[in-house]
Structure formats: C-alpha cells, structure tokens
Design an enzyme around this catalytic site. Structure first.
Site, PDB file in Angstrom:
ATOM      1  N   LYS A  11     -16.778  30.299   5.813  1.00  0.00           N
ATOM      2  CA  LYS A  11     -15.442  30.552   5.267  1.00  0.00           C
ATOM      3  C   LYS A  11     -14.991  32.001   5.432  1.00  0.00           C
ATOM      4  CE  LYS A  11     -14.832  26.533   2.500  1.00  0.00           C
ATOM      5  NZ  LYS A  11     -14.329  25.866   1.334  1.00  0.00           N
ATOM      6  N   LYS A  49     -17.880  18.962   9.574  1.00  0.00           N
ATOM      7  CA  LYS A  49     -17.734  17.988   8.483  1.00  0.00           C
ATOM      8  C   LYS A  49     -16.257  17.798   8.135  1.00  0.00           C
ATOM      9  CE  LYS A  49     -17.572  20.515   4.224  1.00  0.00           C
ATOM     10  NZ  LYS A  49     -17.336  20.167   2.860  1.00  0.00           N
ATOM     11  N   LYS A  71     -11.101  19.172   3.315  1.00  0.00           N
ATOM     12  CA  LYS A  71      -9.733  19.134   2.780  1.00  0.00           C
ATOM     13  C   LYS A  71      -8.851  20.180   3.431  1.00  0.00           C
ATOM     14  CE  LYS A  71     -11.290  18.586  -1.908  1.00  0.00           C
ATOM     15  NZ  LYS A  71     -12.202  19.715  -1.998  1.00  0.00           N
TER      16      LYS A  71
HETATM   17  N1  AQP Z   1     -17.437  15.590   4.738  1.00  0.00           N
HETATM   18  C1  AQP Z   1     -18.077  15.289   3.618  1.00  0.00           C
HETATM   19  N2  AQP Z   1     -18.919  14.232   3.561  1.00  0.00           N
HETATM   20  C2  AQP Z   1     -19.569  13.921   2.403  1.00  0.00           C
HETATM   21  N3  AQP Z   1     -19.422  14.622   1.261  1.00  0.00           N
HETATM   22  C3  AQP Z   1     -18.581  15.671   1.266  1.00  0.00           C
HETATM   23  N4  AQP Z   1     -18.215  16.557   0.330  1.00  0.00           N
HETATM   24  C4  AQP Z   1     -17.339  17.453   0.863  1.00  0.00           C
HETATM   25  N5  AQP Z   1     -17.125  17.173   2.147  1.00  0.00           N
HETATM   26  C5  AQP Z   1     -17.883  16.070   2.438  1.00  0.00           C
HETATM   27  C6  AQP Z   1     -18.677  16.529  -1.056  1.00  0.00           C
HETATM   28  O1  AQP Z   1     -17.539  16.333  -1.879  1.00  0.00           O
HETATM   29  C7  AQP Z   1     -17.742  16.995  -3.125  1.00  0.00           C
HETATM   30  C8  AQP Z   1     -16.557  17.827  -3.460  1.00  0.00           C
HETATM   31  O2  AQP Z   1     -16.401  18.853  -2.471  1.00  0.00           O
HETATM   32  P1  AQP Z   1     -15.634  20.165  -2.876  1.00  0.00           P
HETATM   33  O3  AQP Z   1     -14.287  19.833  -3.335  1.00  0.00           O
HETATM   34  O4  AQP Z   1     -16.455  20.924  -3.825  1.00  0.00           O
HETATM   35  O5  AQP Z   1     -15.493  21.053  -1.621  1.00  0.00           O
HETATM   36  P2  AQP Z   1     -16.144  21.126  -0.252  1.00  0.00           P
HETATM   37  O6  AQP Z   1     -17.533  20.678  -0.226  1.00  0.00           O
HETATM   38  O7  AQP Z   1     -15.948  22.498   0.255  1.00  0.00           O
HETATM   39  O8  AQP Z   1     -15.262  20.043   0.432  1.00  0.00           O
HETATM   40  P3  AQP Z   1     -14.066  20.148   1.378  1.00  0.00           P
HETATM   41  O9  AQP Z   1     -13.390  18.852   1.295  1.00  0.00           O
HETATM   42  O10 AQP Z   1     -14.534  20.582   2.711  1.00  0.00           O
HETATM   43  O11 AQP Z   1     -13.114  21.228   0.729  1.00  0.00           O
HETATM   44  P4  AQP Z   1     -12.624  22.587   1.296  1.00  0.00           P
HETATM   45  O12 AQP Z   1     -11.919  22.276   2.555  1.00  0.00           O
HETATM   46  O13 AQP Z   1     -11.718  23.096   0.242  1.00  0.00           O
HETATM   47  O14 AQP Z   1     -13.819  23.464   1.503  1.00  0.00           O
HETATM   48  C9  AQP Z   1     -19.029  17.809  -2.971  1.00  0.00           C
HETATM   49  O15 AQP Z   1     -20.080  17.108  -3.596  1.00  0.00           O
HETATM   50  C10 AQP Z   1     -19.251  17.861  -1.500  1.00  0.00           C
HETATM   51  O16 AQP Z   1     -20.619  17.953  -1.153  1.00  0.00           O
END
Ligand code: AQP
Length: 329
Positions: free
Chosen positions: A112, A194, A197
C-alpha cells in the site's frame, strides 16, 4: 467452553465476493456455539485518505451487509470501531511493545505504500491497531482471509511478548481461522492479485450490491488462459482456477465435480453458468440489505453493539493498565 470470536471489515468500499467468501461466510457460521464480536473497522479505513461523507455511507453499508448476510445482532455484537475508545487506547500500549523492524516486514504495508516516498504513520501502525482490536476482546478465534495471516501472526507475537513481561494471563493468545476454499479470491482482471475493494478497475471485483449486468460483464470479461481446458490448477491456470473456486463455494459443488461437468466445454459455457450462480446467490443478500440499510433499526443495532463492546473493552483495559502500572489508582 464458549469461545470468543472477533473479526472486522474496513468500510473502504462495497464488500466484494472475496470478503464474503473468505471472511463473512465464516462470521455467520461461527455464530453457532460461540460468542461473536463483529466490528466495522472505520479507524483502519482512514489510514489512506477518505472523504468523510463517503466513509459515513460505507460504514452503514457494511453494517447493513453484515445483517443481510446473516449476522444476527441478537446473538452477535455488531458495532463501529471508533464508537469504542478502547481500541485506540490499547493500540498505543501495544505500539510501545512492538518494533519498527517487524512492522516494516508487513507485506500489506509494503504494497500500500509502494511508490510513495513517505507513507502515513497510521498505515505503518495499522497491524498494531488490528492487534488491539483482537486482544481487546480476549478473542480466541479470528476468522479472516489468507491475506491477514501475517497480521494474525504479529498479533500473537505481541500478545506472547506482553504476557512474558507482564503476566501470562494479560492477553488471550488468539488463533486465525482460514478457510480451505475461498480464503483468497483473486482479481477477475488479474488473477495474480487478490480481489480488492480499492482496486481501480471495478470489473476486477464483484461487489455484493452489484446488479446483474455488472456481474455478467465482470465474469464474461474475466482473464483466463488460451489452452481452453477447464481444470483446477492455480499455479498454471490461475484465472480459470479462480472462477472454479468462486463457482464451487457459491454452489456448494466440489471442484472435482465441476471439472467433470465442464470437461470438453468452452470457457464461455462455464462463465455463463457462473453468472447465474453468483447472481442467484447475491439477489437475496441485496434484498435484505435494501430492507435494513436506511432503517432506524440499523442505528439501534450499532448503538447497542457499541455499549456491549465497550463493557468488554473497559474490563480488558482495566486489567492491562493495572499490569502496566498505568493511571493514578
Ligand atoms: N480477495 C479476498 N479473498 C478472500 N478474503 C479476502 N479478504 C479481503 N480480500 C479477500 C478478507 O476480507 C476481510 C475484510 O477485509 P478488509 O476489509 O479488512 O480489507 P482488506 O483485506 O484490505 O480487503 P480489501 O477488500 O482488499 O480492501 P482494501 O482494498 O480496502 O484494502 C478480511 O478478513 C480479509 O482477509
């Protein structure tokens, strides 16, 4: 003995099927027989710039989606992180017991902050706030996706370090809970990354609130390979393997059965069927979301959740502060 479960989602945009399959499906299942605490981690969402109005909307969207996927506020505590001041307080105490060396090794921070000469301190300290979230509730189990493995390990390291110094029952040492299938759903346009969001291309993900035409577009355009064989082989065929995983978990059909069903058929047929599977699975979630999103009930759930979370948080902080010798009495 009843176990305490804790997890959270960042209100950084609409929850996607990766969040759902990797984490939220576990949240729902773990409600049986455990005491669950589910947080909307808004303080994590401001580690990178975020417009206030958008953040406020996203917080309520995540809360409504928690309820829509099946989290039952009568059984589980559902609340917003910043409504419980103990998270920030414990994070500071833990920051004094964690090291810049270990935080510099966190891959999420590296990803990030890539390309920026200087990153926000909060982005660097994010895993310590996450450790505070978990340890504040004496959590035994933390259901998350695979991308959080490193952060859970760090949480355990900090808890053990503090216990060795201040008494073995200062913190409960938690365990991560990861699924065999669905723990890492990959991006639809780039199966090496992966699903996320905040990725720039909205066709890289399917959000739980996407309409049928967006779901269709994202799946039909999903990156695959050119050999035309439908086989689960994440290393050599990451695109098709990702689609098969999504299909398998949503439909509850083993991967081997899907391979048999689609043997000799084109990628187009698999993709068309997957569009139906995903659309059918998301339709009832969207309907429940619509019912609850703008209701007074949702605000009442969050207020009640914050009160229940605060009560646990205050007990933990009292114990921790006593151990550390903090405060006037
Ligand atoms: N691609 C994924 N596959 C499976 N699990 C996932 N998680 C995130 N991406 C995947 C799991 O979802 C939960 C919530 O995630 P988060 O909101 O804490 O943020 P993150 O892991 O950083 O997810 P994002 O969607 O990629 O958000 P941004 O873009 O904001 O960084 C966690 O349990 C995570 O493991």
């Amino acid at each position: 003995m009843t176990k305490r479960v804790f997890s959270g989602v960042q209100p950084t945009g609409n929850i996607h099927i990766g969040n759902y399959l990797g984490a939220l499906t576990q949240f729902v299942r773990l409600q049986d027989g455990n005491e669950c605490v589910y947080c909307i981690v808004d303080m994590h969402a401001i580690t990178l710039p975020k417009a206030p109005e958008e953040l406020r909307d996203n917080i309520l969207d995540v809360a409504a989606l928690y309820i829509a996927v099946g989290i039952d506020p009568a059984r589980s505590i559902v609340f917003v992180q910043s409504d419980v001041p103990g998270h920030a307080e414990l994070a500071w105490i833990l920051m004094c017991n964690s090291y810049t060396g270990e935080l510099s090794r966190m891959t999420q921070f590296k990803d990030k902050s890539r390309g920026n000469e200087s990153a926000p301190t909060g982005l660097f300290a994010y895993p310590v706030l996450m450790a505070a979230d978990i340890l504040l509730y004496d959590s035994d189990i933390v259901p998350v996706g695979n991308d959080q493995k490193q952060h859970i390990e760090l949480t355990r390291d900090i808890a053990i370090r503090v216990n060795n110094k201040y008494g073995s029952d200062t913190f409960v040492v938690p365990e991560g809970r990861f699924l065999k299938e669905g723990a890492r759903i990959m991006s639809l346009d780039d199966p090496a990354a992966k699903m996320s969001k905040s990725a720039a291309n909205s066709l890289s993900r399917i959000s739980l609130l996407d309409d049928a035409s967006k779901i269709k577009k994202a799946i039909m355009r999903a990156a695959t390979d050119s050999d035309g064989e439908i086989r689960f082989d994440p290393e050599n065929k990451p695109g098709i393997s990702n689609l098969l995983t999504i299909y398998s978990v949503f439909a509850g059909t083993p991967l081997a059965d899907l391979e048999k069903t689609y043997a000799g058929q084109g990628y187009g047929t698999l993709k068309k069927d997957l569009v139906d599977v995903v659309t059918d699975a998301l339709t009832p979630i969207k309907q429940s979301y619509e019912e609850v999103r703008h209701s007074e009930e949702l605000l009442r759930i969050l207020k009640d959740g914050a009160e229940r979370a605060n009560a646990i948080s205050e007990q933990t902080l009292k114990r921790v502060k006593e151990r550390f010798g903090l405060g006037s009495r």
